[in-house]
Design a protein around this motif. Structure first.
Motif, PDB file in Angstrom:
ATOM      1  N   SER A  29       0.810  -1.215   0.000  1.00 32.02           N
ATOM      2  CA  SER A  29       0.000   0.000   0.000  1.00 32.02           C
ATOM      3  C   SER A  29       0.842   1.263   0.000  1.00 32.02           C
ATOM      4  CB  SER A  29      -0.947   0.000   1.201  1.00 32.02           C
ATOM      5  OG  SER A  29      -0.228   0.050   2.418  1.00 32.02           O
ATOM      6  N   VAL A  30       2.133   1.158   0.328  1.00 34.53           N
ATOM      7  CA  VAL A  30       2.978   2.352   0.287  1.00 34.53           C
ATOM      8  C   VAL A  30       3.070   2.906  -1.130  1.00 34.53           C
ATOM      9  CG1 VAL A  30       4.364   1.652   2.272  1.00 34.53           C
ATOM     10  CG2 VAL A  30       5.094   0.989  -0.014  1.00 34.53           C
ATOM     11  N   LEU A  31       2.770   2.065  -2.124  1.00 30.92           N
ATOM     12  CA  LEU A  31       2.941   2.484  -3.513  1.00 30.92           C
ATOM     13  C   LEU A  31       1.770   3.289  -4.049  1.00 30.92           C
ATOM     14  CD1 LEU A  31       4.451  -0.810  -4.983  1.00 30.92           C
ATOM     15  CD2 LEU A  31       5.682   1.273  -4.319  1.00 30.92           C
ATOM     16  N   TRP A 103      14.674  -0.871  -2.831  1.00 32.63           N
ATOM     17  CA  TRP A 103      13.547  -1.613  -2.267  1.00 32.63           C
ATOM     18  C   TRP A 103      12.429  -0.627  -1.923  1.00 32.63           C
ATOM     19  CZ3 TRP A 103      17.071  -4.145   1.969  1.00 32.63           C
ATOM     20  CH2 TRP A 103      17.843  -5.164   1.386  1.00 32.63           C
ATOM     21  N   PRO A 104      11.170  -0.942  -2.224  1.00 29.03           N
ATOM     22  CA  PRO A 104      10.076  -0.054  -1.835  1.00 29.03           C
ATOM     23  C   PRO A 104       9.682  -0.202  -0.371  1.00 29.03           C
ATOM     24  CG  PRO A 104       9.203  -1.942  -2.993  1.00 29.03           C
ATOM     25  CD  PRO A 104      10.697  -2.076  -3.032  1.00 29.03           C
ATOM     26  N   LEU A 105      10.156  -1.278   0.264  1.00 26.86           N
ATOM     27  CA  LEU A 105       9.815  -1.562   1.656  1.00 26.86           C
ATOM     28  C   LEU A 105      11.089  -1.635   2.486  1.00 26.86           C
ATOM     29  CD1 LEU A 105       7.331  -4.500   0.959  1.00 26.86           C
ATOM     30  CD2 LEU A 105       6.741  -2.092   1.314  1.00 26.86           C
ATOM     31  N   PRO A 136      11.962   3.084   0.904  1.00 30.75           N
ATOM     32  CA  PRO A 136      10.789   3.001   1.780  1.00 30.75           C
ATOM     33  C   PRO A 136      10.350   4.396   2.205  1.00 30.75           C
ATOM     34  CG  PRO A 136      12.586   1.572   2.533  1.00 30.75           C
ATOM     35  CD  PRO A 136      13.158   2.498   1.509  1.00 30.75           C
ATOM     36  N   PRO A 137       9.109   4.559   2.631  1.00 31.78           N
ATOM     37  CA  PRO A 137       8.650   5.875   3.098  1.00 31.78           C
ATOM     38  C   PRO A 137       9.381   6.298   4.362  1.00 31.78           C
ATOM     39  CG  PRO A 137       7.009   4.191   3.569  1.00 31.78           C
ATOM     40  CD  PRO A 137       8.037   3.546   2.700  1.00 31.78           C
ATOM     41  N   ASP A 138       9.541   7.598   4.513  1.00 30.46           N
ATOM     42  CA  ASP A 138      10.205   8.172   5.684  1.00 30.46           C
ATOM     43  C   ASP A 138       9.280   8.068   6.888  1.00 30.46           C
ATOM     44  OD1 ASP A 138      11.602   9.611   7.551  1.00 30.46           O
ATOM     45  OD2 ASP A 138      11.393  11.550   6.535  1.00 30.46           O
ATOM     46  N   THR A 139       9.707   7.319   7.908  1.00 32.11           N
ATOM     47  CA  THR A 139       8.859   7.142   9.085  1.00 32.11           C
ATOM     48  C   THR A 139       8.898   8.342  10.021  1.00 32.11           C
ATOM     49  OG1 THR A 139      10.660   5.984  10.237  1.00 32.11           O
ATOM     50  CG2 THR A 139       9.066   4.641   9.030  1.00 32.11           C
ATOM     51  N   GLU A 140       9.728   9.329   9.719  1.00 33.72           N
ATOM     52  CA  GLU A 140       9.779  10.531  10.543  1.00 33.72           C
ATOM     53  C   GLU A 140       8.777  11.582  10.086  1.00 33.72           C
ATOM     54  OE1 GLU A 140      11.503  10.826  13.330  1.00 33.72           O
ATOM     55  OE2 GLU A 140      12.188   8.765  13.029  1.00 33.72           O
TER      56      GLU A 140
END
Length: 329
Positions: A29-31, A103-105, A136-140
């Motif tokens: 789902s991040v995509l 990597w997307p994750l 991967p998406p920035d968790t901050e």
């Protein structure tokens, strides 16, 4: 491709670490909010059969995401790993669609016997036309990818989230899009749960070591203050409904009359006769059990989870969404 237990690094081999499906019913789902959007993010055509994404490292340690069209093979590998069984995932070269750098994750593992994971070096022959490495998406920070990841986490940990909500909230009346008695939907009763179980910390938005606020927390407070100033005095106070929740429910209801792109509404297993629903839209994500309540996450409310009481209207909406949702094969 090679398994991760190989000890001699082969520069041309891909040491497989994990794999995920990219299909209308199951995709990272991040995509994107739906399957076509997820495919576009990877530069792929949204074929109905879907793809498998194989994540690994080459002999130099570089991260690669290999896209294959042998979906069944990848599905068998994932099912085997989930059962604690070994499975040597080695797609045939003819099934490889493309290899994407990065990597997307986020992965917490690495292949043994090769350098630490890193993005591949640019190809000098590409003359600047290389695709940027997937990350991967920035968790901050907080945005659509983090919001969708949060909804996925709630779906996986439903029992832990559900126990935070008392019956008074769970069975409060919820008017999805207005009714004859309440055309404006003011009878809706939506609880506002601010990070009830450390949601922000789980996504890396908070600071688990100090318990203090981060830039994301500060921006959320500022956004709340600005929203309060701009919001009409009788908006949320009089109806008990967050305007973003009302918008999300109305847009989800509109899917019933105008079906969204494949994967925008997905159905998966739940205990008993229920199903777990995941739906996404512009700025919102919904996760629900067809026999229970729903939770909504909004772009404008970083790290917050908004429970929607079951009431009389929500069951009908969930039943309608379940009817049009795609399911894993």
């Amino acid at each position: 491709m090679a398994g991760t237990d190989d000890t001699v690094a082969d520069e041309d081999a891909l040491y497989v670490l994990t794999a995920v499906l990219l299909t209308p019913a199951q995709f990272p789902s991040v995509l994107g909010d739906d399957y076509p959007a997820a495919c576009v993010a990877l530069g792929l055509e949204p074929f109905a059969e879907g793809y498998g994404l194989v994540l690994g490292q080459d002999g130099s340690g570089a991260r690669w995401t290999v896209v294959v069209d042998d979906v069944s093979l990848v599905a068998v590998a994932i099912a085997s790993w989930d059962c604690g069984m070994e499975y040597d995932l080695s797609p045939d070269d003819r099934s490889v669609v493309c290899a994407l750098p990065g990597w997307p994750l986020a992965l917490a593992v690495a292949a043994p016997g090769v350098p630490a994971p890193h993005d591949p070096l640019p190809d000098p022959e590409a003359e600047g036309t290389d695709l940027p490495a997937l990350t991967p998406p920035d968790t901050e920070s907080w945005g659509p990818p983090q919001r969708r990841l949060g909804a996925d986490e709630i779906a996986l940990q439903w029992a832990a989230w559900r126990e935070q909500i008392d019956d008074a909230t769970a069975f409060a009346g919820t008017d999805v899009a207005g009714s004859a008695d309440d055309p404006e939907g003011d009878a809706a009763d939506v609880a506002h749960a601010s990070n009830p179980t450390g949601f922000a910390d789980e996504l890396g938005v908070g600071d688990p070591d100090t318990g203090g606020s981060t830039a994301a927390d500060t921006s959320a407070d500022t956004a709340d203050a600005d929203a309060d100033e701009e919001r009409p005095a009788d908006d949320t106070v009089s109806s008990g409904v967050h305007p973003g929740v009302r918008r999300a429910l109305e847009e989800a209801h509109a899917y019933v009359d105008s079906p969204p792109p494949p994967g925008r509404v997905r159905s998966s297993f739940a205990p008993g006769d229920a199903r777990t629903l995941r739906a996404d839209g512009p700025g919102w994500s919904l996760v629900a059990r067809t026999d229970d309540i729903a939770f909504i996450l909004l772009d404008e409310e970083p790290g917050e989870v908004l429970p929607v009481g079951r009431g009389t209207e929500l069951p009908g909406l969930l039943k309608a969404l379940e009817a049009l949702a795609v399911r894993p094969a």
